[in-house]
Design a protein around this motif. Sequence first.
Motif, PDB file in Angstrom:
ATOM      1  N   ALA A 162     -40.960 -25.794  58.409  1.00  0.00           N
ATOM      2  CA  ALA A 162     -41.317 -27.118  58.959  1.00  0.00           C
ATOM      3  C   ALA A 162     -42.273 -27.836  58.006  1.00  0.00           C
ATOM      4  O   ALA A 162     -42.123 -29.031  57.721  1.00  0.00           O
ATOM      5  CB  ALA A 162     -41.957 -26.951  60.342  1.00  0.00           C
ATOM      6  N   LYS A 163     -43.251 -27.101  57.487  1.00  0.00           N
ATOM      7  CA  LYS A 163     -44.215 -27.727  56.550  1.00  0.00           C
ATOM      8  C   LYS A 163     -43.481 -28.195  55.297  1.00  0.00           C
ATOM      9  O   LYS A 163     -43.694 -29.301  54.798  1.00  0.00           O
ATOM     10  CB  LYS A 163     -45.317 -26.719  56.234  1.00  0.00           C
ATOM     11  CG  LYS A 163     -46.404 -27.206  55.295  1.00  0.00           C
ATOM     12  CD  LYS A 163     -47.225 -28.374  55.852  1.00  0.00           C
ATOM     13  CE  LYS A 163     -48.367 -27.944  56.716  1.00  0.00           C
ATOM     14  NZ  LYS A 163     -49.171 -29.057  57.242  1.00  0.00           N
ATOM     15  N   ARG A 164     -42.575 -27.361  54.808  1.00  0.00           N
ATOM     16  CA  ARG A 164     -41.825 -27.696  53.588  1.00  0.00           C
ATOM     17  C   ARG A 164     -41.010 -28.983  53.810  1.00  0.00           C
ATOM     18  O   ARG A 164     -40.940 -29.845  52.940  1.00  0.00           O
ATOM     19  CB  ARG A 164     -40.935 -26.520  53.201  1.00  0.00           C
ATOM     20  CG  ARG A 164     -39.989 -26.729  52.037  1.00  0.00           C
ATOM     21  CD  ARG A 164     -40.751 -26.931  50.732  1.00  0.00           C
ATOM     22  NE  ARG A 164     -39.907 -26.972  49.552  1.00  0.00           N
ATOM     23  CZ  ARG A 164     -39.032 -27.926  49.265  1.00  0.00           C
ATOM     24  NH1 ARG A 164     -38.865 -28.932  50.084  1.00  0.00           N
ATOM     25  NH2 ARG A 164     -38.321 -27.863  48.153  1.00  0.00           N
ATOM     26  N   ALA A 165     -40.412 -29.093  54.985  1.00  0.00           N
ATOM     27  CA  ALA A 165     -39.599 -30.289  55.275  1.00  0.00           C
ATOM     28  C   ALA A 165     -40.504 -31.528  55.361  1.00  0.00           C
ATOM     29  O   ALA A 165     -40.148 -32.613  54.881  1.00  0.00           O
ATOM     30  CB  ALA A 165     -38.831 -30.090  56.574  1.00  0.00           C
ATOM     31  N   ASN A 166     -41.688 -31.383  55.956  1.00  0.00           N
ATOM     32  CA  ASN A 166     -42.623 -32.514  56.007  1.00  0.00           C
ATOM     33  C   ASN A 166     -43.045 -32.925  54.594  1.00  0.00           C
ATOM     34  O   ASN A 166     -43.187 -34.111  54.293  1.00  0.00           O
ATOM     35  CB  ASN A 166     -43.874 -32.139  56.811  1.00  0.00           C
ATOM     36  CG  ASN A 166     -43.576 -32.003  58.299  1.00  0.00           C
ATOM     37  OD1 ASN A 166     -42.537 -32.463  58.784  1.00  0.00           O
ATOM     38  ND2 ASN A 166     -44.475 -31.359  59.032  1.00  0.00           N
ATOM     39  N   LYS A 167     -43.235 -31.917  53.740  1.00  0.00           N
ATOM     40  CA  LYS A 167     -43.622 -32.225  52.358  1.00  0.00           C
ATOM     41  C   LYS A 167     -42.489 -32.961  51.634  1.00  0.00           C
ATOM     42  O   LYS A 167     -42.737 -33.879  50.852  1.00  0.00           O
ATOM     43  CB  LYS A 167     -43.971 -30.928  51.612  1.00  0.00           C
ATOM     44  CG  LYS A 167     -45.288 -30.310  52.057  1.00  0.00           C
ATOM     45  CD  LYS A 167     -45.489 -28.910  51.470  1.00  0.00           C
ATOM     46  CE  LYS A 167     -45.657 -28.943  49.958  1.00  0.00           C
ATOM     47  NZ  LYS A 167     -45.743 -27.581  49.395  1.00  0.00           N
ATOM     48  N   ALA A 168     -41.264 -32.517  51.892  1.00  0.00           N
ATOM     49  CA  ALA A 168     -40.123 -33.177  51.230  1.00  0.00           C
ATOM     50  C   ALA A 168     -40.040 -34.644  51.666  1.00  0.00           C
ATOM     51  O   ALA A 168     -39.793 -35.538  50.846  1.00  0.00           O
ATOM     52  CB  ALA A 168     -38.835 -32.435  51.555  1.00  0.00           C
ATOM     53  N   ASP A 169     -40.273 -34.892  52.957  1.00  0.00           N
ATOM     54  CA  ASP A 169     -40.271 -36.284  53.444  1.00  0.00           C
ATOM     55  C   ASP A 169     -41.326 -37.108  52.718  1.00  0.00           C
ATOM     56  O   ASP A 169     -41.094 -38.234  52.292  1.00  0.00           O
ATOM     57  CB  ASP A 169     -40.613 -36.334  54.944  1.00  0.00           C
ATOM     58  CG  ASP A 169     -39.425 -35.981  55.816  1.00  0.00           C
ATOM     59  OD1 ASP A 169     -38.326 -35.778  55.261  1.00  0.00           O
ATOM     60  OD2 ASP A 169     -39.609 -35.901  57.049  1.00  0.00           O
ATOM     61  N   LEU A 170     -42.508 -36.519  52.605  1.00  0.00           N
ATOM     62  CA  LEU A 170     -43.596 -37.266  51.960  1.00  0.00           C
ATOM     63  C   LEU A 170     -43.296 -37.463  50.470  1.00  0.00           C
ATOM     64  O   LEU A 170     -43.545 -38.546  49.919  1.00  0.00           O
ATOM     65  CB  LEU A 170     -44.935 -36.530  52.147  1.00  0.00           C
ATOM     66  CG  LEU A 170     -46.131 -37.219  51.482  1.00  0.00           C
ATOM     67  CD1 LEU A 170     -46.356 -38.618  52.063  1.00  0.00           C
ATOM     68  CD2 LEU A 170     -47.408 -36.383  51.655  1.00  0.00           C
TER      69      LEU A 170
END
Length: 794
Positions: free
Chosen positions: A503-511
């Motif tokens: 989940a954190k990785r996906a949030n980072k990719a969005d950012l």
Amino acid sequence: MQEAPVHLPSENLSDAILQQLKYGLGKDAAHATRTDWRLALSLAIRDRIVDPWFASTRTTYAKQGKRVYYLSMEFLIGRLLEDAAVNLGLMDEVTAFFDERGLDAKAVIADEPDAALGNGGLGRLAACFLESMSSLGCPAHGYGIRYEHGLFRQSFDDGRQVEAPEDWLSEPHAWEFERAEVEYRIGFGGHVAEENGQTRWYPGEAVLARAYDTPVIGWKGAWANTLRLWSARPEQIFDLSRFNAGDYYGAAHQEALARTISRVLYPDDTTDEGKRLRLKQEYFFTAASLHDILRRFDSEYDDLSLLPEKVAIQLNDTHPAIAGPELIRILHDERGLSFEQAVEIARGCLAYTNHTLLPEALERWSVGLMAHLLPRHMQIIERMDALHAEAHPDRHVRLIDHGDVHMGPLAFTTAHRVNGVSALHSELMKDTVFAELNRLHPGRIVNQTNGVTPRRWMLSANPRLSALITEAIGDGWVGDLEQLQQLEPLAEDAGFVEAFAKAKRANKADLAAYLGKEGTGVDPDAMFDVQIKRIHEYKRQHLNILQTIALWQEMKDDPKGDWVPTLKIFGGKAAPGYFFAKDIIRLINKVAEVVNRDPDTRHLLRVAYPANYNVSLAERLIPAAEVSQQISTAGKEASGTGNMKFALNGALTIGTLDGANVEIRELVGAENFFLFGMTAEEVVARRQVEGHAWQAISADPRLARALEAIRHGTFGHGFGGIVDNVSGPDYFLVSSDFTDYWRASRELDAAYRDPKAWTRKAILNVARSGWFSSDRTIRGYMADIWDAKALSVD
Ligand code: CJB
């Protein structure tokens, strides 16, 4: 079939949106713009708030509940649409509605202008409190100013901050109801006369304060309160005789002057005119709010001695502190109570929150200005000052000192409770600025550590982590954040650890994709290290950038070394007249330019500084953050609330023992927090050491080299002021804390190299941050300060 009229909203949300589009906005779906859709959706959702809103008001009247009034110059509410949709449980329907039409619900929601009616932490706290008061069923009103222009829009020109006016009202604002009938006359200046033993104030000029109401719906839609903002209008629209004589400017003069009062958030107060306007703003909204509070009280009760039992008025900092003298004036001059009775009743209602110990931020007004704008209030302050001196002849606290009215002591003496915003801050209040008053009034100072609303700062901002948590422990955490504790055992569960990291990785990719659009190429696998807040010397963004420069230099020495690829993110605005802070901004931008294009290190280190940091940008950055920079000089940050949002979203803090960092570290565990730096006591002692900055620089070659690079123009010119400051007076002890900050930063890197252990720490941060819900804070205010009870609609 006949369509339902628009004032009878359809049960079905899709139909309601289409009805609003057609009848509310006069638009046809085939030609609707994104803004039309956003407005139609907002109006359809607003319709669903109205019934619970009315029911809440009726319940408060029926149960004769005590009402809480939160007076604040700032409400940094950001966007309201998602808050309302989430709290009403409508997000899935909203998404489905736009999916069906091939539209992106997120983009429609993001079309709403960010209402920036505040500068930073103080204003955002007020917004979180409004939401929590509604979620808890605490009968409350927020009172503030309906600024036409909120906090300026920031852009960068060659690294320099450029300010442009913000214009959130240029489009229709869907959330508010204008109340043309709720209007009060607010006077200024004039003279005071004694008539038949009574004192009367005859203002020389006046403006009208008109109410605009925004309903604030709580979690699950069970309760709604009101944010009532005042807008200034002239008594006389324009001078017809001047107009007819062709003097068009002169005819509009009075109107322009009156409207100036609610034109802009925080006007520059470095000039006398600016100061005058600021004091006018403060009195304007405070007086209008008190009129309104008393009108509501009078409609229910006819005994003024009941006021403290029925009315709690919270002063958010000293900005509304003129409420003390104003309430005393009304009760004594206009309602005929004795002065002593008036003081006692006012004190029974009023409480004051202090948000800073920085001497330059403690408000003072010259006696001359106060006497000119508010002559009767000045007399009352003088009388309060004399009474205080008479009661405590051996003490030296004065409300008026060296020709200035001191708003902190004034607020303290007219309030029955005074609170700080973190445990450390409340203790420091007792030891420093309010030491004498605390001795005279022991027990008056209480602590209420700040909090943040989990609805916005987790459920809306971080849907991925929210879904994961709900899957693991159910959704009770949203209304009772301490349930996050149930996640603790899952820190040892390999499946959960993996899902959390994903989940954190996906949030980072969005950012990364978002920042990519802004022009910074970003590797989503780098460590995302974030410092977002107002730019200020005490918050020490310059310590962070100095450490970044030193890191870059070491990476350049050894580009093949075992470095942790890092993305340093900065965000924040500087006050337009704060030139040192603006130099820090330019330095960060210039370091970014150099570092980001360096072929030796660009795979290892990047610096991003997205412009115009605001609530919506915070909602993007915080869920993606892995490291939270909370590095203020100990004793200076009253609390911080960003620090809580980061921990709640699973970022690990690197920080000093300052503000609420102390409590965060206690709760999340010292092993899950990267501590460095001097304590508040050590800071005071260190300042006494002759040449402390030079000693620190001589002892640390990394710091010396980083400063040398700046001085030699590696990042361009014009940064001598920063170098001289941290090498010389260095009041905020950047140099003295540098070495330990470097150590803690490298420990952070080392921890990041073990992704599983890192994620476990992140999970424990989330699991142990439930106490930082603003619901807990508001319960504390209700119990310890307001003596207010939560109500529910039957
Ligand atoms: N604060 O945002 C402001 N503005 C001020 O004028 C004085 C203080 C901040 O208030 C926050 C809410 O209490 C605190 O968390 C923060 O430490 C403080 O700087």
